[in-house]
Scaffold this motif. Structure first.
Motif, PDB file in Angstrom:
ATOM      1  N   UNK A   1       0.969  -1.176   0.233  1.00 36.39           N
ATOM      2  CA  UNK A   1      -0.003   0.053   0.310  1.00 36.39           C
ATOM      3  C   UNK A   1       0.851   1.606  -0.350  1.00 36.39           C
ATOM      4  N   UNK A   2       0.348   1.731  -0.266  1.00 30.31           N
ATOM      5  CA  UNK A   2       1.201   3.480  -0.690  1.00 30.31           C
ATOM      6  C   UNK A   2       0.829   4.324   0.678  1.00 30.31           C
ATOM      7  N   UNK A   3       2.449   4.387   1.077  1.00 26.37           N
ATOM      8  CA  UNK A   3       1.130   5.655   2.124  1.00 26.37           C
ATOM      9  C   UNK A   3       1.186   6.762   1.862  1.00 26.37           C
ATOM     10  N   UNK A   4       0.374   8.137   2.251  1.00 23.68           N
ATOM     11  CA  UNK A   4       0.305   9.417   2.355  1.00 23.68           C
ATOM     12  C   UNK A   4       1.017   9.872   1.564  1.00 23.68           C
ATOM     13  N   UNK A   5       2.363   9.829   1.922  1.00 26.79           N
ATOM     14  CA  UNK A   5       2.889  11.150   1.886  1.00 26.79           C
ATOM     15  C   UNK A   5       3.694  10.627  -0.075  1.00 26.79           C
ATOM     16  N   UNK A   6       3.497   9.228   0.043  1.00 27.42           N
ATOM     17  CA  UNK A   6       3.953   8.615  -1.522  1.00 27.42           C
ATOM     18  C   UNK A   6       3.014   8.932  -1.953  1.00 27.42           C
ATOM     19  N   UNK A   7       1.544   8.915  -2.434  1.00 28.49           N
ATOM     20  CA  UNK A   7       0.225   9.132  -3.137  1.00 28.49           C
ATOM     21  C   UNK A   7       0.792  10.820  -3.331  1.00 28.49           C
ATOM     22  N   UNK A  52      12.116  13.910 -14.309  1.00 26.19           N
ATOM     23  CA  UNK A  52      13.087  13.401 -14.349  1.00 26.19           C
ATOM     24  C   UNK A  52      13.195  12.641 -12.942  1.00 26.19           C
ATOM     25  N   UNK A  53      13.117  14.030 -12.324  1.00 23.99           N
ATOM     26  CA  UNK A  53      12.952  13.591 -10.330  1.00 23.99           C
ATOM     27  C   UNK A  53      11.432  12.226  -9.690  1.00 23.99           C
ATOM     28  N   UNK A  54      10.388  12.424 -10.842  1.00 24.60           N
ATOM     29  CA  UNK A  54       9.394  11.708 -11.101  1.00 24.60           C
ATOM     30  C   UNK A  54      10.018  10.267 -10.905  1.00 24.60           C
ATOM     31  N   UNK A  55      10.051  10.446 -12.334  1.00 25.56           N
ATOM     32  CA  UNK A  55      10.790   8.580 -12.355  1.00 25.56           C
ATOM     33  C   UNK A  55      11.670   8.362 -11.689  1.00 25.56           C
ATOM     34  N   UNK A  56      12.921   9.048 -11.303  1.00 27.19           N
ATOM     35  CA  UNK A  56      13.365   8.389 -10.309  1.00 27.19           C
ATOM     36  C   UNK A  56      13.036   8.379  -8.930  1.00 27.19           C
ATOM     37  N   UNK A  57      11.325   9.164  -8.488  1.00 23.62           N
ATOM     38  CA  UNK A  57      11.023   9.122  -7.309  1.00 23.62           C
ATOM     39  C   UNK A  57      10.194   7.597  -7.776  1.00 23.62           C
ATOM     40  N   UNK A  58       9.310   7.265  -8.690  1.00 24.87           N
ATOM     41  CA  UNK A  58       8.586   6.551  -8.518  1.00 24.87           C
ATOM     42  C   UNK A  58       9.430   4.830  -8.734  1.00 24.87           C
ATOM     43  N   UNK A  59      10.246   4.789  -9.238  1.00 25.43           N
ATOM     44  CA  UNK A  59      11.476   4.103  -9.961  1.00 25.43           C
ATOM     45  C   UNK A  59      12.001   3.679  -8.347  1.00 25.43           C
ATOM     46  N   UNK A  60      12.278   4.230  -7.237  1.00 28.51           N
ATOM     47  CA  UNK A  60      12.915   4.254  -6.313  1.00 28.51           C
ATOM     48  C   UNK A  60      11.637   3.649  -5.285  1.00 28.51           C
ATOM     49  N   UNK A  61      10.653   4.179  -5.675  1.00 29.37           N
ATOM     50  CA  UNK A  61       9.571   2.802  -5.053  1.00 29.37           C
ATOM     51  C   UNK A  61       8.882   1.765  -5.410  1.00 29.37           C
ATOM     52  N   UNK A  62       9.140   1.585  -6.654  1.00 27.30           N
ATOM     53  CA  UNK A  62       8.772   0.409  -7.282  1.00 27.30           C
ATOM     54  C   UNK A  62       9.604  -0.872  -7.032  1.00 27.30           C
ATOM     55  N   UNK A  65       9.267  -1.748  -2.758  1.00 23.39           N
ATOM     56  CA  UNK A  65       8.585  -2.420  -2.681  1.00 23.39           C
ATOM     57  C   UNK A  65       8.067  -3.872  -3.382  1.00 23.39           C
ATOM     58  N   UNK A  66       8.663  -4.399  -4.502  1.00 17.79           N
ATOM     59  CA  UNK A  66       8.760  -5.167  -5.706  1.00 17.79           C
ATOM     60  C   UNK A  66      10.441  -6.249  -4.931  1.00 17.79           C
ATOM     61  N   UNK A  67      11.122  -5.403  -4.360  1.00 20.30           N
ATOM     62  CA  UNK A  67      12.878  -5.807  -4.143  1.00 20.30           C
ATOM     63  C   UNK A  67      13.190  -6.594  -5.327  1.00 20.30           C
TER      64      UNK A  67
END
Length: 196
Positions: A1-7, A52-62, A65-67
């Protein structure tokens, strides 16, 4: 589940990125006048930095989460990029289809029955193409992700899409005042959206 901060991060990044009329249209809605004005104020370099920042942050989250290993992350990015391009085409077609149907229905009893029937016939075909795309994506993902990783990725995609839909509703001026209290996950219950 994505945290409120990530959303919140996803929402902020999407707002920044959607200053581009092309991005707004790709998300399935026409750009608003103030979006076009904002796009003219944001130069290409600023947009690239934000993307670029957006993609990097989403990449880090993914990745977290998926290890994922580094190799898995690279492969996932390639598959996701191809699938998202196809989804963008489908979203655009669906937007045009639903807009056309709404326009026909505005005529009431004088609606062109033949045209309405043709538009309705296109809807199940569009849904089948969405399913075909999802199956194709899952086959590609199965080549380098475990079933558990794929399940987590599927859940994460669902959360991100829900966040984007919420953002789109706000941008389109839909009133949130009728929303119910948040559920146990922090999401607000909404009424059933109109079918068209």
């Amino acid at each position: 589940m994505i945290s409120p901060r990530c959303r919140w991060l996803v929402a902020v990044a999407l707002v920044a990125m959607s200053g581009s009329p092309d991005v707004a249209f790709a998300q399935g809605m026409p750009p608003r006048a103030n979006d076009r004005a904002g796009a003219s104020r944001m130069n290409d370099q600023q947009r690239e930095v934000l993307e670029k920042r957006f993609k990097e942050r989403i990449d880090a989250i993914v990745k977290a989460r998926l290890r994922l290993t580094d190799d898995q992350q690279v492969k996932l990015r390639e598959v996701a990029s191809r699938a998202e391009e196809s989804r963008r085409v489908l979203r655009r077609e669906e937007f045009v289809l639903r807009t056309s149907l709404r326009e026909e229905m505005k005529a009431g009893d004088k609606a062109n029955e033949s045209r309405v029937g043709e538009l309705l016939d296109q809807m199940p075909r569009l849904e089948r193409r969405k399913l075909d795309l999802m199956e194709s994506e899952q086959r590609d993902l199965a080549k380098f992700l475990s079933p558990t990783q794929r399940a987590r990725y599927f859940g994460l995609q669902d959360e991100l899409r829900r966040g984007m839909q919420d953002l789109q509703r706000r941008r389109m001026g839909m009133d949130d005042s009728t929303s119910g209290p948040p559920d146990s996950r922090g999401y607000r219950r909404r009424g059933t959206p109109p079918p068209i």
